[in-house]
Design an enzyme around this catalytic site. Structure first.
Site, PDB file in Angstrom:
ATOM      1  N   SER A  77      18.088  19.904  29.820  1.00 44.24           N
ATOM      2  CA  SER A  77      17.660  18.850  30.752  1.00 44.24           C
ATOM      3  C   SER A  77      18.082  17.480  30.262  1.00 44.24           C
ATOM      4  O   SER A  77      18.322  16.576  31.060  1.00 44.24           O
ATOM      5  CB  SER A  77      16.143  18.856  30.896  1.00 44.24           C
ATOM      6  OG  SER A  77      15.721  19.661  31.954  1.00 44.24           O
ATOM      7  N   ASP A 110      14.717  15.049  40.496  1.00 43.68           N
ATOM      8  CA  ASP A 110      13.893  15.553  39.396  1.00 43.68           C
ATOM      9  C   ASP A 110      12.428  15.507  39.811  1.00 43.68           C
ATOM     10  O   ASP A 110      12.104  15.545  40.997  1.00 43.68           O
ATOM     11  CB  ASP A 110      14.158  14.714  38.132  1.00 43.68           C
ATOM     12  CG  ASP A 110      14.021  15.521  36.856  1.00 43.68           C
ATOM     13  OD1 ASP A 110      12.873  15.842  36.494  1.00 43.68           O
ATOM     14  OD2 ASP A 110      15.047  15.838  36.229  1.00 43.68           O
ATOM     15  N   HIS A 152       9.064  14.521  33.267  1.00 37.62           N
ATOM     16  CA  HIS A 152      10.420  15.045  33.050  1.00 37.62           C
ATOM     17  C   HIS A 152      11.477  14.084  33.570  1.00 37.62           C
ATOM     18  O   HIS A 152      12.446  13.752  32.871  1.00 37.62           O
ATOM     19  CB  HIS A 152      10.549  16.409  33.720  1.00 37.62           C
ATOM     20  CG  HIS A 152      11.807  17.138  33.400  1.00 37.62           C
ATOM     21  ND1 HIS A 152      12.946  17.041  34.171  1.00 37.62           N
ATOM     22  CD2 HIS A 152      12.116  17.988  32.400  1.00 37.62           C
ATOM     23  CE1 HIS A 152      13.895  17.808  33.659  1.00 37.62           C
ATOM     24  NE2 HIS A 152      13.426  18.396  32.577  1.00 37.62           N
ATOM     25  N   ASN A 189      18.202  26.765  29.645  1.00 34.39           N
ATOM     26  CA  ASN A 189      17.605  27.034  28.338  1.00 34.39           C
ATOM     27  C   ASN A 189      17.289  28.511  28.156  1.00 34.39           C
ATOM     28  O   ASN A 189      16.320  28.874  27.518  1.00 34.39           O
ATOM     29  CB  ASN A 189      16.304  26.234  28.182  1.00 34.39           C
ATOM     30  CG  ASN A 189      16.521  24.742  28.252  1.00 34.39           C
ATOM     31  OD1 ASN A 189      17.633  24.263  28.072  1.00 34.39           O
ATOM     32  ND2 ASN A 189      15.465  23.999  28.532  1.00 34.39           N
TER      33      ASN A 189
END
Length: 779
Positions: free
Chosen positions: A368, A148, A190, A289
């Site tokens: 996510s 990530d 994130h 998304n």
């Protein structure tokens, strides 16, 4: 040669003589942004990667000026001068042992951020987590690699569980000096949020609890301070390789909460995921998304859609699918991802860091955050049963999931909402294997060119019949629950079905049944297999074409019947065209005009109709039907095609149609030849030109259909679904049993360079013709 063979569409099954599912039963993905000068080179073996790396570094390299570094066992990252990527890729593909060469791209973090705060972790209440924690809260021996943006390892709610900090954006994967540090070069936050969902410490009187309270998180930062907008493929692949070749052995789970739309899985990712699964690693990724964006709605996402990855969609607080969550045939599971309802109650709460790198908590939404929920669930399963294989983990998660639609898999939710308590109860058996997933194609276009092949798409048996042949095409195209809708027409008269190709659009099958009695058994079984609950089935024609009773049959099966009909076949075609327009399937604002009493020309145009969503309107050869004229005016096309010569559509009829539509004379075009085969070639040539004009590349395949059958064209009409899925062009075969090819067809196909599909059994296209087609396509 017009293009490399598009083997992404079909792989021949030699034993059965039938193709595997083509690449697309989902929306086409927009092109990804490339990394300038970046190439990913996959070799056939690890030894081949060693040899290529040495050759590129030698005094006389095969590609002067290129810089190479290893990413995984079989993948090298090669950097060349910007603008020289295509030439370099061609040179590399020609080298011995090279399996594929691909452009490097960027992955986007799959989040929907919200800066508000809220301390209610509703997600655990929806997934049976509290009951699961009575059995296990995890085990520190279970390791999960989070690839990530990096994690704030010093966060008080994460520090006990973050055991490794790695950076994969440099030449290799390097350990950060000291643990529990800020491993996020852009302070994106994130990875910190993702890590909290997965493994924030629980029962410690502080903050929140992750899915797995006790777990070892391997923090792999793939974000570079030079570009904070996305993760480069090369950094991700190095991270995957580190997860595989970790000094302590392969990790148990890999979480990837990023992605981009794609029609196929890059070879580099395919091989990396294969290697991880072979080593016993569970691979989890965010489904994406993209659903709220018209350009990406319905598209597949990589790496989530790649074979071997568990693709996770996002649910709301009420278990409904989040509006942004990507819906496609490759979604496996759903987990809480949240959605902003205006008051903050619907978002996910997790660990966070601000732009100054300070620890805290925040609310967000996105797939996510659904993916690490499943990664945490997989970690709990491994804590209870360490010997579970990736297949057994997936089986327990899918079988324990709560169905959110009708029983079984569906595109928005996969197998349903993950239930930790049920999955842990199943894990003790360790005997299950997951249901076969739809196969997501590998991007074969990145591989060296291989000769085209011709597959036969046909039902079992000596006779090609409408119902069974249409089902065979549908089964070739769609896995369980993959189709968006279906089109149903009568099996013996084909005027209504002509218009249905545009409505099918490659997103659903065109199937047949009788004009009396119940729905044909094979057709009903296929509808139930291929459609999710509540999907639309379009019935073409009035009650004389398809019985009214079919509507109740379909409703009883949990499907939504919609009849499109009019007092005449011309008016039925108008009703279909209006629905095509309402659904916004018209990628080209053009209309196909065909004669209403004979059908070979319109059948051959099924490829244009299906791929570009061009409505087919009908008229008599010598007089424009009033309903057709009114529809032309209402639909307002930019271009009008007359199918066939002047005997099919008289010049004055084409002129009248153009006037009704307001189309200038320069955009009124006739697609015709001296015979049926030549007209089909003219239609195919126009489709080629349009594909080039729109940047879609060469046709995805050639479909051979018999246009001389006295018993009708059902096999060709149902083939329009395949044409619409892969941008295939149709060519006609001559003779009642399809024994010959016209000279025009031979000339058109010579050296075409793409795969072919023979539609129907040997009674409609003879086997010697299939072999001749293969030889022609190869040149």
């Amino acid at each position: 040669m017009r293009g490399a063979a598009l083997l992404v569409a079909v792989t021949l099954c030699a034993a059965l003589g039938s193709p595997a599912p083509p690449a697309r039963a989902v929306a086409r993905a927009p092109a990804a942004d490339p990394v300038p000068g970046g190439l990913l080179v996959t070799t056939e073996t690890a030894e081949g990667a060693d040899a290529l790396l040495a050759a590129l570094a030698s005094p006389l390299p095969p590609l002067p000026g290129a810089a190479a570094r290893r990413l995984t066992r079989r993948v090298l990252g090669v950097r060349v001068a910007a603008g020289g990527e295509q030439a370099a890729a061609e040179a590399l593909r020609a080298l011995p042992g090279v399996d594929a060469v691909e452009r490097e791209g960027w992955m986007r973090l799959q989040r929907v951020p919200d800066d508000s705060r809220y301390a209610d972790q509703w997600a655990h209440q929806r997934t049976g987590a509290e009951a699961a924690w009575d059995d296990s809260t995890g085990d520190a021996r279970v390791r999960v690699a989070v690839i990530d943006s990096g994690i704030l390892g010093s966060h008080p709610d994460l520090a006990p569980n973050v055991t490794e900090d790695q950076v994969s954006t440099a030449g290799g994967t390097a350990t950060v000096t000291g643990l529990r540090v800020d491993n996020d070069p852009c302070n994106a936050g994130h990875g910190t949020f993702v890590a909290g969902v997965l493994g924030a410490t629980g029962d410690d009187g502080l903050g929140i609890a992750g899915v797995a309270w006790d777990v070892s998180i391997v923090d792999v930062s793939a974000l570079s301070a030079e570009n904070c907008d996305g993760l480069a493929d090369s950094a991700i692949l190095r991270g995957l390789d580190y997860a595989l070749r970790n000094p302590a052995g392969p990790v148990d789970v890999v979480n990837m909460s990023f992605g981009r739309p794609a029609d196929a899985c890059p070879v580099s990712y395919h091989t990396a995921i294969e290697d991880l699964r072979a080593a016993g690693v569970v691979v989890v990724a965010a489904a994406g998304n993209g659903e709220a964006n018209p350009d990406t709605a319905g598209t597949a996402m990589i790496p989530a859609s790649c074979d071997g990855a568990i693709s996770v969609a996002a649910s709301r607080r009420d278990d409904g699918t989040a509006s942004y969550s990507s819906r496609n045939p490759f979604v496996d599971l759903t987990a809480p991802g949240g959605e902003d309802t205006g008051d903050g109650d619907g978002l996910i709460l997790s660990t966070a860091m601000d732009q100054q790198g300070r620890a805290g908590y925040s609310r967000q939404a996105g797939t996510s955050h659904a993916a690490p929920y499943v990664s945490g669930a997989a970690a709990l399963l491994r804590a209870v049963e360490p010997e579970l294989t990736p297949d057994q983990v997936e089986w327990a998660l899918e079988q324990g999931a709560k169905d959110l639609a009708r029983p079984g898999r569906d595109n928005p939710t996969g197998w349903g909402l993950v239930r930790l308590d049920a999955s842990l109860a199943l894990a003790g058996g360790r005997a299950g294997t997951p249901e076969p997933d739809p196969s997501f194609p590998v991007d074969e276009t990145s591989r060296p060119w291989s000769p085209p092949r011709v597959a036969r798409v046909a039902a079992q048996g000596a006779t090609t019949a409408p119902v069974s042949q249409a089902v065979a095409v549908s089964r070739t195209l769609f896995g369980a629950g993959e189709a968006m809708h279906a089109v149903l027409a009568r099996e013996d008269v084909f005027a209504d079905a002509l218009a249905g190709s545009a409505l099918g659009n490659g997103l659903g099958p065109l199937l047949f049944t009788g004009r009396t009695g119940s729905l044909a058994g094979a057709t009903r079984a296929e509808l139930l297999r291929v459609l999710p609950a509540g999907a639309t089935v379009y019935l073409l024609g009035g009650s004389a074409a398809l019985p009214v009773s079919l509507e109740q049959e379909l409703a009883d099966d949990g499907l939504r019947p919609v009849r499109l009909s009019g007092p005449s076949r011309e008016q039925t075609a108008v009703a279909v065209a209006q629905e095509v327009d309402r659904l916004r399937l018209r990628a080209q604002r053009a209309i196909l005009l065909a004669r209403s009493d004979q059908w070979p020309d319109a059948v051959a145009a099924g490829s244009l109709a299906a791929w570009f969503g061009m409505p087919v309107l009908l008229t008599a050869p010598t007089a424009l039907h009033p309903a057709t004229a009114a529809a032309l005016h209402a639909l307002g096309p930019d271009r009008l095609y007359a199918l066939g010569g002047s005997a099919a559509i008289a010049p004055e009829v084409l002129d009248a149609a153009g006037e009704a539509a307001g189309v200038p004379a320069s955009e009124r075009r006739r697609l015709a030849g001296p015979g049926r085969a030549e007209t089909a070639v003219a239609i195919a040539s126009e489709m080629e030109a349009l594909l080039r004009e729109h940047g879609d590349g060469p046709p995805g395949g050639v479909l051979a259909v018999n246009l001389r059958r006295a018993d009708g064209f059902a096999h060709a009409l149902s083939a329009s679904a395949l044409a619409g899925a892969i941008a295939g062009v149709m060519v006609g075969v001559e003779g009642t049993n399809g024994q010959t090819l016209a000279d025009a067809v031979r000339g058109y196909l010579e050296g075409f360079g793409v795969d072919g599909y023979v539609m129907g059994g040997a009674d409609v296209v003879a086997e010697p013709v299939r072999q001749e087609l293969e030889a022609l396509l190869r040149g």
